[in-house]
Design an enzyme around this catalytic site. Structure first.
Site, PDB file in Angstrom:
ATOM      1  N   SER A  99      16.180  82.221  17.222  1.00  0.00           N
ATOM      2  CA  SER A  99      17.040  81.965  18.377  1.00  0.00           C
ATOM      3  C   SER A  99      17.651  80.584  18.238  1.00  0.00           C
ATOM      4  O   SER A  99      17.124  79.730  17.505  1.00  0.00           O
ATOM      5  CB  SER A  99      16.202  82.029  19.658  1.00  0.00           C
ATOM      6  OG  SER A  99      16.883  81.470  20.764  1.00  0.00           O
ATOM      7  N   TYR A 151       8.751  78.875  24.521  1.00  0.00           N
ATOM      8  CA  TYR A 151       9.725  79.656  23.756  1.00  0.00           C
ATOM      9  C   TYR A 151      10.276  78.821  22.611  1.00  0.00           C
ATOM     10  O   TYR A 151      10.351  79.287  21.467  1.00  0.00           O
ATOM     11  CB  TYR A 151      10.852  80.107  24.678  1.00  0.00           C
ATOM     12  CG  TYR A 151      11.900  80.960  23.998  1.00  0.00           C
ATOM     13  CD1 TYR A 151      11.636  82.294  23.697  1.00  0.00           C
ATOM     14  CD2 TYR A 151      13.142  80.433  23.663  1.00  0.00           C
ATOM     15  CE1 TYR A 151      12.598  83.076  23.070  1.00  0.00           C
ATOM     16  CE2 TYR A 151      14.108  81.208  23.046  1.00  0.00           C
ATOM     17  CZ  TYR A 151      13.824  82.527  22.747  1.00  0.00           C
ATOM     18  OH  TYR A 151      14.776  83.298  22.120  1.00  0.00           O
TER      19      TYR A 151
END
Length: 252
Positions: free
Chosen positions: A147, A160
């Site tokens: 990501s 995350y």
């Protein structure tokens, strides 16, 4: 007579974790359309079963649904054994299983914290370990779905970010370790229109994410799948190792 549909991945087998929805499902469809046999690995048995039926009916490549959990090593080992026995072994592994819990780092979200790290980072490492011998047999490809959060940290995304930064580091180290036998690609999408963020328990963070982009501004899962297919179709002496892609309107 219609021209035959090109199937440049015919004869190859791709394993896609997290194949039940979002980017994982889009990647599975894309690789199958390109001629690859696909093994769909995810926890939602009914969903991957329906996708396998859809792909099998479309032909000509095969599709195999394998219920499994990347956080359980024995489950992944069993999946690897099925892929070898029923599809002849994996040539491509797409580590697409992922979670995206957002919110302040706090004790009340300890379970989400552990789950996110176990899926996003340890799950990718476990799948890589369990399929590595198959991938080395004749050369293969590993695609790790990271990501933009693996490049840029934001408040409310600490765990995350940690999982995706870890995945990026793992990908680069494995690239060096496995060359020239196995190519390693890490893909870092920005905002993608998938339901993954809805699984977070922190409503304020979910609403903040939704407020940043309209659905028509975000990437589609198919956009990410097209990039992965492009990389896999490069000749063996060409390795695309890292791809960052964002919506055209995304500033950071």
């Amino acid at each position: 007579m219609d021209a035959p549909i090109p199937t440049p991945l015919a004869g190859r087998t791709a394993v896609v974790t997290g194949a039940s929805s979002g980017i994982g499902a889009a990647v599975a469809r894309s690789l199958h359309d390109a001629g690859a046999d696909v093994a769909l690995l995810a926890r939602r048995e009914a969903t991957i079963g329906a996708l396998a039926d859809e792909l099998t009916a479309a032909g000509p490549a095969r599709a195999l649904a394998i219920p499994g959990d990347v956080t359980e090593r024995e489950s992944v080992l069993a999946a690897a054994a099925r892929v070898e026995a029923e599809l002849g072994g994996a040539d491509v592994l797409v580590n697409g299983a992922g979670e995206a819990f957002f919110g302040p780092f706090a004790s009340e979200r300890a379970a989400e914290t552990r789950q996110l790290i176990e899926v996003n980072l340890i799950g990718a490492m476990t799948a890589t370990e369990c399929f590595l011998d198959q991938l080395r047999d004749g050369g293969g490809d590993i695609v790790n779905l990271s990501s933009i959060g693996g490049r840029q940290a934001r408040k409310g995304a600490s765990v995350y970010n940690a999982s995706k930064w870890g995945l990026n580091g793992f990908s680069e180290a494995m690239r060096q370790e496995l060359l020239p036998d196995v190519r390693v690609l890490v893909v870092e999408p920005g905002a993608v229109d998938t339901p993954i963020v809805d699984r977070s328990s922190h409503e304020e963070s979910k609403e903040a994410f939704r407020s940043l982009y309209g659905k028509d501004e975000m990437l589609r899962p198919e956009d990410v799948a097209e990039v992965i297919l492009f990389a896999l179709l490069r000749p063996p002496h060409v390795a695309i190792n890292e791809v960052l892609l964002r919506p055209a309107t995304q500033l950071a």
